[in-house]
Each structure stands twice: as structure tokens, then as C-alpha cells.
Design a protein around this motif. Structure first.
Motif, short mmCIF file in Angstrom:
data_model
loop_
_atom_site.label_atom_id
_atom_site.label_comp_id
_atom_site.label_asym_id
_atom_site.label_seq_id
_atom_site.Cartn_x
_atom_site.Cartn_y
_atom_site.Cartn_z
N ALA A 1 0.83 -1.20 0.00
CA ALA A 1 0.00 0.00 0.00
C ALA A 1 0.87 1.26 0.00
O ALA A 1 0.65 2.18 -0.79
N ASP B 1 10.71 2.23 6.90
CA ASP B 1 10.19 0.88 7.15
C ASP B 1 10.85 0.35 8.43
O ASP B 1 11.37 1.13 9.24
N GLN B 2 10.87 -0.97 8.60
CA GLN B 2 11.40 -1.51 9.86
C GLN B 2 12.87 -1.17 10.06
O GLN B 2 13.34 -1.11 11.19
N ASN C 1 0.77 -0.78 9.92
CA ASN C 1 0.05 -1.56 10.93
C ASN C 1 0.61 -1.38 12.33
O ASN C 1 0.33 -2.18 13.23
N LEU D 1 -10.82 6.01 3.13
CA LEU D 1 -10.03 5.65 1.95
C LEU D 1 -10.48 4.29 1.42
O LEU D 1 -9.79 3.29 1.59
N ASN E 1 -11.14 1.71 -1.52
CA ASN E 1 -10.83 1.46 -2.93
C ASN E 1 -12.10 1.36 -3.76
O ASN E 1 -12.06 1.53 -4.98
P1 NAD Z 1 2.40 -4.82 3.84
O1 NAD Z 1 2.63 -5.91 4.79
O2 NAD Z 1 2.73 -5.03 2.39
O3 NAD Z 1 3.18 -3.51 4.32
C1 NAD Z 1 3.39 -3.13 5.64
C2 NAD Z 1 4.76 -2.52 5.71
O4 NAD Z 1 4.95 -1.97 7.01
C3 NAD Z 1 5.88 -3.55 5.48
O5 NAD Z 1 6.82 -3.06 4.53
C4 NAD Z 1 6.48 -3.70 6.86
O6 NAD Z 1 7.86 -4.04 6.82
C5 NAD Z 1 6.26 -2.30 7.41
N1 NAD Z 1 6.42 -2.25 8.88
C6 NAD Z 1 6.10 -3.20 9.80
N2 NAD Z 1 6.47 -2.82 11.03
C7 NAD Z 1 7.03 -1.58 10.89
C8 NAD Z 1 7.63 -0.67 11.78
N3 NAD Z 1 7.73 -0.95 13.09
N4 NAD Z 1 8.11 0.48 11.30
C9 NAD Z 1 8.00 0.77 9.98
N5 NAD Z 1 7.48 -0.06 9.07
C10 NAD Z 1 6.99 -1.22 9.52
O7 NAD Z 1 0.86 -4.43 3.99
P2 NAD Z 1 0.01 -3.52 2.99
O8 NAD Z 1 -0.73 -4.38 2.05
O9 NAD Z 1 0.89 -2.44 2.46
O10 NAD Z 1 -1.07 -2.91 3.99
C11 NAD Z 1 -0.69 -2.03 5.03
C12 NAD Z 1 -1.95 -1.55 5.75
O11 NAD Z 1 -2.70 -0.73 4.87
C13 NAD Z 1 -2.88 -2.68 6.16
O12 NAD Z 1 -3.41 -2.42 7.43
C14 NAD Z 1 -3.97 -2.64 5.14
O13 NAD Z 1 -5.20 -3.14 5.65
C15 NAD Z 1 -4.05 -1.18 4.85
N6 NAD Z 1 -4.61 -0.87 3.53
C16 NAD Z 1 -5.65 -0.01 3.49
C17 NAD Z 1 -6.22 0.31 2.26
C18 NAD Z 1 -7.33 1.31 2.22
O14 NAD Z 1 -7.67 1.84 3.24
N7 NAD Z 1 -7.91 1.59 1.08
C19 NAD Z 1 -5.75 -0.28 1.09
C20 NAD Z 1 -4.65 -1.13 1.16
C21 NAD Z 1 -4.09 -1.41 2.40
#
Ligand code: NAD
Length: 546
Positions: free
Chosen positions: A291, A321-322, A376, A446, A448
Motif C-alpha cells: 500500500a 520501514d522496519q 500496521n 479511503l 478502494n
Molecule cells: P504490507 O505488509 O505489504 O506492508 C506493511 C509494511 O509496514 C511492510 O513493509 C512492513 O515491513 C512495514 N512495517 C512493519 N512494522 C514496521 C515498523 N515498526 N516500522 C516501519 N514499518 C513497519 O501491507 P500492505 O498491504 O501495504 O497494507 C498495510 C496496511 O494498509 C494494512 O493495514 C492494510 O489493511 C491497509 N490498507 C488499506 C487500504 C485502504 O484503506 N484503502 C488499502 C490497502 C491497504
């Protein structure tokens, strides 16, 4: 009986007397003849009496399997309320409890253990070239909020297609959900004796790519006009597949491009409030996964459209990121993160901890105007970080994607209070309006669903040969144009119940963009008339016995 048993033909108590006689239904239905409107009211009453989201999901699934028109009409009239019920998390919970009472089969199941069987599966499905508009495929590795869901993940795709039909007018008889079963890494499923998918770990590498390629080729050969959509793939696969095919065919990844476009829509609205242009924003993205990168890609491409060179556009982003801030010295960058890696020298004097340069330090140095949360990590946007941002930016923008609320980086109530009402917010979660200092703030969601059904409708109506960044940007602008943002507290995005109308506006903008780029496959005179004539309506058609 065949008519009653077909969800596409079945009208239940709404069969008129003449059809009951002609189709041999006399005595098979109660005598009362209802209108579709009465059926919808009755179904909604039953739905409301159910105690929880899972029972509601099971009820809607059964209705969908029994009477398609009634299901879609009910759904179309209550989109805001029902989208969460047919989507992601609720589907997962329903699957957990009901997986073993598998529903009426819908769509096509393809197995990586039988790549040669792909052609046969589509032959058995039985549709011919002009019959299909949208094919939506998943390998269910990363279903939002659920993770790897194995073969049951097709239910989420079925839910997404239902949204496209109810909200976007895509004919449900002209879509195919496809399960790309490559195995599962979810141990609980592998150990479950009643699991009905491939019982081995996910297959990756060359065999995975060959499976996808054979699938794509089969769909292109059989349904050359169809839009090929991807859902819930893990980011490395999703990204690779999109990069490979997006220049050659009409294809779209909702998790990346749809998410990017809806965030772009919120950012455009925020820029309208502040009287700024997108290419002047400084954007920090916390959580550089599917995302987060999708948002960065879409916003960067919108900056390029405003005239910024691509390299300059990428420089408007800082990804955390992490490992902390992602720089050219970060050792384990993923492919999709590489274009955004900052030059290491920029942060050489910034404070770092064992896990690199943290978010607070990045915000302190970068002074961002937009902060995106997609990590998250609950409560990661602390009051100190938000104060710091607000001290440099009069109307700071927060796009908080992480779901559910428990995982959100901050709550709208906190952001509004900490910034004295100046925060401009959109979030992936649904929040009630919040009152602060006597003023009510409506929080944009937000979703989609504000983008993808309209985008699909536009692509289908003009038979687009590709889905370009220009079409996505046009969809985002169209969504933003549906709201009036001038008064304090106004939502940055439209309400979901207006979705059917919104999808028409999005579709028209998408067609205009495709036409301008020369990637519309058919000539269209009046765009609006063409959309109206091709949009599927959930209404009963006469049925004749032949
Ligand atoms: P993902 O797992 O691909 O990405 C999460 C990222 O966060 C990873 O790169 C991970 O390494 C990073 N992360 C984890 N812990 C961290 C920390 N302590 N510090 C910094 N970064 C850290 O997941 P995604 O598909 O990208 O989804 C992320 C969130 O967005 C989810 O909660 C999902 O439900 C939400 N989302 C919302 C919408 C919307 O509202 N329309 C659409 C897509 C995703």
C-alpha cells in the motif's frame, strides 16, 4: 425448476402470473406476487435482525447464490453498510466458521500442479470471446487483514466482483473470479483434514511465473476484450506481474494502483483546501509495503503529470520501514523500494538508533506536509511527531491506511485535537464524525471501492487496451471533484452510499483520459449516454420459455 434453481434467472416471489404459467412454476411458489422493491425491503428486514457481521455475511452469500438481481439490488441500496460485510475481514471470519460448508461453486479454480489444465478449465467454464468483461484473479497470499488464506481466498474476489457490479454496473454475468491455487503457507490449513485447496507450501520462482504466464495467455486468447484484475497477491509478485503486463494489456492491481489512486484523490482534495499543488508536497511514508509504495507511485506520477521530471518527483518522498529511513545504504531493500531510496549522505548526521533513522527524526528533518501510515503499527504517530509536523505545516495531511482501527498509526480524534483542528485526514477505517471546539469533522474513508468499480466500468465501456497512470489520475481527480471541501471539517472524499453515481463520474473521466492517450479501443460519441446504456441495472428482465 431449472429456472428457480438458477440464481441468474430466479425471481422468487416476483415471478408474474404469466411467467409462472409459461415456465411451469405454478404451485412451486407461494401465491403472493411481490415487486422487487418489496423483496428488497423484506430481505433488508431479515438482514437487520441478524446478530453479527458473520451471520450477515452468510445471509448475503446465500442470497447471492439464490437470486442475483435481488442480492445486487439490496447491496446497491446499502453499500456503505454492506461493503464491510462482503469484504476482507468478515469474509475471513465467515470462511473460518463455514469453510467446510463450501458454497455453490463460482468462477474458475486453477492449480499450479496442473498448468496444462488451464485451457480445459476455461473451456469447461463455457464463455466465448465477447462474453466476458472482467476477470479477477487472486492467489490469496496477502488478503488484507488476514494474510495467506489459501483456496478460500476466492471468496474475497467474489466479494470484490459483487462491489464492481452493484457499485460500478459491471454485468455480473460477464465476470469471472479466478483462484490461482499455488499452495498455502498457513500451517493451520495444511494440517486441516477438511481443507479443499492444494495441500503444500506455496510454490515460487520459475514454476510460479510459468503458471501466471500460462493463465494470462489463456485469458488473453479467450477473452481478448476483458480487463484482467489482480487482488491480494503478495507485493513482490503483485509488482512483478504488473510491471510485466501493464504496457501490453488492460490490467490493474487494486491493492497497489487502487489504493494509490484513492490516496491521490484525498491528497488532491487536501491540496484544494490548502490552495497548493501536489508537486510541492513533501511526503513521508511510514510502512513501505504494497500500500505504501502504491501511494508513493501514484502520487509521484501525478507530480510528473504536473510537470516535474520523474527523478525530481521521487525526491519528494521519504520512506520509513522496519530498518528506519530507506537509503542507498539500506542492505535489504526490496525491488519496489529501490527507486525511493534516499542518498545516504542526506541523513548521515541525523540521529539514528539500532534500527536506523526513526520516524520522529525523519519528520524533524524533512518537515513533511503529508504523512502516510501503512505499517500496521498502532499509535506510531505520537503527539510529539504530530506537533513537530504541525509546527512547520499549517494544514498537515494524514493518510492513515492501516486497518483495523486497532492497528491505525493514530486516531482522527487525536490528530484533530493535537493540531487544534488543522489536520486534514483520510483513513482506511470508518469513523463517526468527531466534534471539536463546537465544529463537526467528517472523516474521509479511503475505500478502494470509490475508485475500482468506476475505473473498471470506464475501461470496459471504452475497451481500453491498457490502464495508464493518466487514467488512474483521472479517476482520482473525479473522486475528489465529488466533494465540496471549502468549509472546515468537510470530508476529503465522498460518502460510499453515493457510489453508483460516483462510479459513473469516475468512468467518464477514465474514458476521456483513455481517449486522449489513444488507448480507447472503440470510438464513443456521447460518453455519458454510452455509460448509461452499458451499465448493468439490478432489475428483473422478462423470461420466455422457448
Ligand atoms: P504490507 O505488509 O505489504 O506492508 C506493511 C509494511 O509496514 C511492510 O513493509 C512492513 O515491513 C512495514 N512495517 C512493519 N512494522 C514496521 C515498523 N515498526 N516500522 C516501519 N514499518 C513497519 O501491507 P500492505 O498491504 O501495504 O497494507 C498495510 C496496511 O494498509 C494494512 O493495514 C492494510 O489493511 C491497509 N490498507 C488499506 C487500504 C485502504 O484503506 N484503502 C488499502 C490497502 C491497504
Amino acid at each position: 425448476m431449472d429456472v428457480l434453481n438458477s440464481p441468474v434467472l430466479n425471481k422468487g416471489a416476483a415471478f408474474p402470473l404469466a411467467e409462472r404459467k409459461a415456465l411451469g412454476l405454478s404451485g412451486l411458489l407461494p401465491p403472493e406476487i411481490s415487486s422487487l422493491e418489496t423483496q428488497v425491503s423484506r430481505a433488508y428486514l431479515q438482514y437487520q435482525q441478524l446478530p453479527d457481521a458473520v451471520s450477515k455475511n452468510v445471509y448475503l452469500t446465500a442470497l447471492h447464490d439464490r437470486n442475483e438481481v435481488l442480492f445486487h439490488r439490496l447491496f446497491a441500496e446499502h453499500l456503505q453498510e454492506m461493503i464491510p460485510i462482503v469484504n476482507d475481514l468478515t469474509v475471513g471470519l465467515a470462511m473460518e466458521q463455514y469453510q467446510h460448508e463450501s458454497r455453490r461453486p463460482r468462477g474458475v479454480y486453477l492449480s499450479i500442479d496442473d498448468i496444462d489444465g488451464i485451457e480445459e478449465a476455461f473451456t469447461n467454464f463455457g464463455a466465448s470471446a465477447g462474453d466476458i468483461d472482467l476477470v479477477l484473479a487472486t492467489d490469496a497470499e496477502q488478503i488484507l487483514g488476514l494474510g495467506d488464506w489459501g483456496v478460500g481466498g476466492i471468496e474475497v474476489s467474489i466479494g470484490k466482483l459483487a462491489i464492481c457490479s452493484s457499485a460500478g454496473g459491471i454485468d455480473p454475468n460477464r465476470v469471472i473470479p479466478v483462484m490461482l491455487d499455488v499452495g498455502t503457507n498457513r500451517e493451520a490449513l495444511l494440517q486441516d483434514p477438511t481443507y479443499i485447496g492444494n495441500r503444500h507450501p506455496r510454490i515460487r520462482g520459475e514454476q510460479y511465473d510459468r503458471f501466471i504466464e500460462t493463465y494470462v495467455e489463456a485469458v488473453r486468447r479467450r477473452f481478448p476484450l476483458a480487463l484482467l484484475q489482480w487482488e491480494d497477491l503478495a507485493p513482490p509478485n503483485g509488482r512483478r506481474i504488473l510491471d510485466k503486463y501493464r504496457a501490453q494489456m488492460c490490467t490493474f492491481n487494486d491493492d497497489m494502483q487502487g489504493t494509490g489512486a484513492i490516496c491521490l484523490a484525498a491528497a488532491i482534495s487536501a491540496a484544494r483546501v490548502r490552495g497548493t499543488r501536489l508537486h510541492t508536497e513533501r511526503i513521508v511514508v511510514f510502512g513501505a509495503g504494497a500500500a505504501g509504495i502504491g501511494v508513493a507511485d501514484q502520487m509521484a506520477s501525478a507530480m510528473v503529470a504536473e510537470g516535474l521530471p520523474e527523478q525530481e518527483a521521487r525526491k519528494r518522498f521519504w520512506l520509513v520501514d522496519q530498518q528506519g529511513l530507506l537509503t542507498t545504504e539500506t542492505t535489504d531493500l526490496k525491488d519496489h523500494q529501490v527507486p525511493y531510496a534516499r542518498p545516504a549522505r542526506e541523513s548521515s548526521r541525523w540521529k539514528r538508533t539500532a534500527s536506523g533513522v526513526g520516524l520522529a527524526e525523519v519528520v524533524r528533518n524533512v518537515q513533511p506536509t503529508v504523512l502516510v501510515g501503512a505499517s500496521n503499527v498502532s499509535q506510531a504517530f505520537t503527539s510529539a511527531i504530530v506537533d513537530d509536523m504541525a509546527s512547520h505545516t499549517e494544514r498537515p495531511v494524514f493518510l492513515i491506511l492501516s486497518r483495523p482501527q486497532l492497528h491505525a498509526e493514530a486516531s482522527p480524534a487525536d490528530l484533530i485535537s493535537w493540531t487544534g483542528g488543522n489536520a486534514l485526514i483520510a483513513t482506511g477505517n470508518l469513523y463517526s464524525p468527531f466534534t471539536y471546539n463546537g465544529l463537526t469533522y467528517v472523516i474521509a474513508q479511503l475505500s478502494n471501492a470509490l475508485i475500482s468499480p468506476g475505473l473498471a466500468l470506464g475501461a470496459v465501456v471504452c475497451r481500453a487496451t491498457r490502464i495508464s497512470d493518466g487514467m488512474l489520475a483521472a479517476a482520482a481527480s473525479a473522486v475528489s471533484s465529488l466533494v465540496t471541501v471549502r468549509h472546515q471539517g468537510a470530508s476529503l472524499l465522498p460518502h460510499l452510499d453515493d457510489l453508483r453515481l460516483g462510479s459513473k463520474v469516475v468512468a467518464a473521466a477514465v474514458i476521456e483520459a483513455a481517449r486522449a492517450e489513444g488507448i480507447a479501443g472503440v470510438k464513443i460519441g456521447s460518453i455519458e449516454r454510452q455509460i448509461d446504456s452499458l451499465m448493468w441495472q439490478p432489475a428483473y428482465s422478462p423470461i420466455a420459455a422457448i
